[in-house]
Motif scaffolding. Structure first.
Motif, PDB file in Angstrom:
ATOM      1  N   GLN A   1       0.839  -1.191   0.000  1.00 52.18           N
ATOM      2  CA  GLN A   1       0.000   0.000   0.000  1.00 52.18           C
ATOM      3  C   GLN A   1       0.879   1.248   0.000  1.00 52.18           C
ATOM      4  O   GLN A   1       2.001   1.235   0.519  1.00 52.18           O
ATOM      5  CB  GLN A   1      -0.897   0.031   1.239  1.00 52.18           C
ATOM      6  CG  GLN A   1      -2.096  -0.899   1.168  1.00 52.18           C
ATOM      7  CD  GLN A   1      -3.170  -0.389   0.211  1.00 52.18           C
ATOM      8  OE1 GLN A   1      -3.206   0.787  -0.114  1.00 52.18           O
ATOM      9  NE2 GLN A   1      -4.029  -1.286  -0.233  1.00 52.18           N
TER      10      GLN A   1
ATOM     11  N   THR B   1       1.475   3.788   1.800  1.00 47.47           N
ATOM     12  CA  THR B   1       1.332   4.360   3.132  1.00 47.47           C
ATOM     13  C   THR B   1       2.527   5.241   3.444  1.00 47.47           C
ATOM     14  O   THR B   1       3.583   5.122   2.833  1.00 47.47           O
ATOM     15  CB  THR B   1       1.220   3.255   4.200  1.00 47.47           C
ATOM     16  OG1 THR B   1       2.328   2.370   4.056  1.00 47.47           O
ATOM     17  CG2 THR B   1      -0.067   2.473   4.035  1.00 47.47           C
TER      18      THR B   1
ATOM     19  N   THR C   1       5.804   2.270   7.193  1.00 51.47           N
ATOM     20  CA  THR C   1       5.494   0.843   7.296  1.00 51.47           C
ATOM     21  C   THR C   1       6.523   0.151   8.170  1.00 51.47           C
ATOM     22  O   THR C   1       7.707   0.469   8.117  1.00 51.47           O
ATOM     23  CB  THR C   1       5.497   0.166   5.912  1.00 51.47           C
ATOM     24  OG1 THR C   1       4.581   0.833   5.037  1.00 51.47           O
ATOM     25  CG2 THR C   1       5.090  -1.303   6.017  1.00 51.47           C
TER      26      THR C   1
ATOM     27  N   VAL D   1      -0.484   7.969   8.434  1.00 51.15           N
ATOM     28  CA  VAL D   1      -0.757   6.555   8.729  1.00 51.15           C
ATOM     29  C   VAL D   1       0.538   5.756   8.788  1.00 51.15           C
ATOM     30  O   VAL D   1       1.384   5.851   7.899  1.00 51.15           O
ATOM     31  CB  VAL D   1      -1.690   5.939   7.667  1.00 51.15           C
ATOM     32  CG1 VAL D   1      -1.919   4.454   7.954  1.00 51.15           C
ATOM     33  CG2 VAL D   1      -3.022   6.676   7.624  1.00 51.15           C
TER      34      VAL D   1
ATOM     35  N   LEU E   1       1.481   1.838   8.723  1.00 51.37           N
ATOM     36  CA  LEU E   1       0.996   0.482   8.489  1.00 51.37           C
ATOM     37  C   LEU E   1       1.883  -0.481   9.262  1.00 51.37           C
ATOM     38  O   LEU E   1       3.098  -0.520   9.075  1.00 51.37           O
ATOM     39  CB  LEU E   1       1.028   0.145   7.005  1.00 51.37           C
ATOM     40  CG  LEU E   1       0.699  -1.300   6.637  1.00 51.37           C
ATOM     41  CD1 LEU E   1      -0.713  -1.669   7.083  1.00 51.37           C
ATOM     42  CD2 LEU E   1       0.877  -1.536   5.133  1.00 51.37           C
TER      43      LEU E   1
ATOM     44  N   VAL F   1      -6.584   3.563   5.204  1.00 48.67           N
ATOM     45  CA  VAL F   1      -5.602   4.628   4.956  1.00 48.67           C
ATOM     46  C   VAL F   1      -6.293   5.883   4.457  1.00 48.67           C
ATOM     47  O   VAL F   1      -5.983   7.007   4.888  1.00 48.67           O
ATOM     48  CB  VAL F   1      -4.524   4.147   3.963  1.00 48.67           C
ATOM     49  CG1 VAL F   1      -3.681   5.323   3.471  1.00 48.67           C
ATOM     50  CG2 VAL F   1      -3.633   3.089   4.604  1.00 48.67           C
ATOM     51  N   LYS F   2      -7.258   5.731   3.554  1.00 50.66           N
ATOM     52  CA  LYS F   2      -8.001   6.887   3.042  1.00 50.66           C
ATOM     53  C   LYS F   2      -8.829   7.532   4.157  1.00 50.66           C
ATOM     54  O   LYS F   2      -8.908   8.757   4.263  1.00 50.66           O
ATOM     55  CB  LYS F   2      -8.904   6.459   1.890  1.00 50.66           C
ATOM     56  CG  LYS F   2      -8.156   6.076   0.632  1.00 50.66           C
ATOM     57  CD  LYS F   2      -9.124   5.655  -0.466  1.00 50.66           C
ATOM     58  CE  LYS F   2      -8.364   5.250  -1.727  1.00 50.66           C
ATOM     59  NZ  LYS F   2      -9.286   4.789  -2.804  1.00 50.66           N
TER      60      LYS F   2
ATOM     61  N   GLN G   1      -6.759   9.865   6.649  1.00 46.16           N
ATOM     62  CA  GLN G   1      -6.009  11.032   6.202  1.00 46.16           C
ATOM     63  C   GLN G   1      -6.385  12.235   7.069  1.00 46.16           C
ATOM     64  O   GLN G   1      -7.552  12.456   7.373  1.00 46.16           O
ATOM     65  CB  GLN G   1      -6.297  11.330   4.731  1.00 46.16           C
ATOM     66  CG  GLN G   1      -5.771  10.262   3.778  1.00 46.16           C
ATOM     67  CD  GLN G   1      -4.277  10.036   3.923  1.00 46.16           C
ATOM     68  OE1 GLN G   1      -3.491  10.980   3.854  1.00 46.16           O
ATOM     69  NE2 GLN G   1      -3.873   8.800   4.145  1.00 46.16           N
TER      70      GLN G   1
END
Length: 225
Positions: A5, A7, A10, A42, A44, A178-179, A182
């Motif tokens: 993703q 992101t 991570t 974010v 992850l 994740v969206k 934001q």
């Protein structure tokens, strides 16, 4: 199962990872990156089970109470980051992976998830994972896992609130999360998270000042914080 993703940050940790200096350093380094950055909303966190791997904290020559203290402090930093932490958990999630999972904000589980607390000599490890489990689901519901090391399936974890969703497509679920998250950094997610944590041990009167301060901060125009 690796999640690919876009992101901001991570980190990955496996059930077979042992508690050693490099494991602590991995968590500390991602915390450094997140805290030093001015943007990004974010983190992850991929927690992965490994069939046949060790699921506890083995008694190695490098493991002592000072290293355990550093590990617990690293997890506390992870738990207080200024971004949303989204975990995706697959397989038998145990050992350090289980401890990390319990620090995250939003948890996506694959159907094959089995959650086990870290163990030592066949008994549950008496670390802060016990504290997090009890504060998140209550002492009564945590008792079998905390005292006897009972495993928790994905369905049971969802019912208890230990995970937020179960899906055959974790990558898609993480993308949606994740969206949705934001703006978490600018929205002071760390402040609201701390207020929730403190609510477990504070009286209304003791908590009022902190909540009013957070409300005052939210009412100020952007750039005047």
């Amino acid at each position: 199962m690796a999640i690919h993703q876009e992101t901001d940050f991570t980190v990955e940790i496996r059930s077979a990872d042992i508690l050693e200096a490099s494991t602590v350093r991995r968590i500390a380094e991602i915390c450094d990156r997140v805290e030093d950055a001015r943007t990004g909303d974010v983190l992850l966190v991929q927690v992965r089970g490994d069939d046949g791997g060790d699921t506890g904290h083995p008694r190695s020559r490098d493991l002592d109470i000072h290293l355990v203290n550093k590990w617990e402090r690293a997890l506390r930093r992870l738990e207080r980051l200024p971004v949303a932490t989204v975990a995706v958990a697959t397989g038998e999630c145990a050992g350090p992976a289980a401890e990390v999972l319990l620090t995250t904000d939003y948890r996506v589980a694959a159907p094959d998830l089995v959650l086990r607390l870290p163990s030592s000599g066949g008994a549950p490890w008496p670390g802060m994972a016990l504290f997090r489990l009890a504060t998140q689901i209550g002492v009564h519901r945590a008792r079998r896992s905390a005292l006897f090391g009972a495993a928790t399936t994905a369905e049971k974890a969802l019912a208890l609130g230990l995970v937020d969703e179960i899906t055959d497509d974790p990558e898609e679920a993480v993308g949606v999360a994740v969206k949705n998250f934001q703006g978490a950094r600018a929205g002071d997610i760390s402040v609201r998270r701390r207020l929730l944590m403190d609510a477990m041990s504070s009286t209304f009167e003791d908590a009022l000042g902190s909540h009013l301060a957070a409300c005052d901060r939210a009412l100020r125009p952007a750039g005047q914080l």
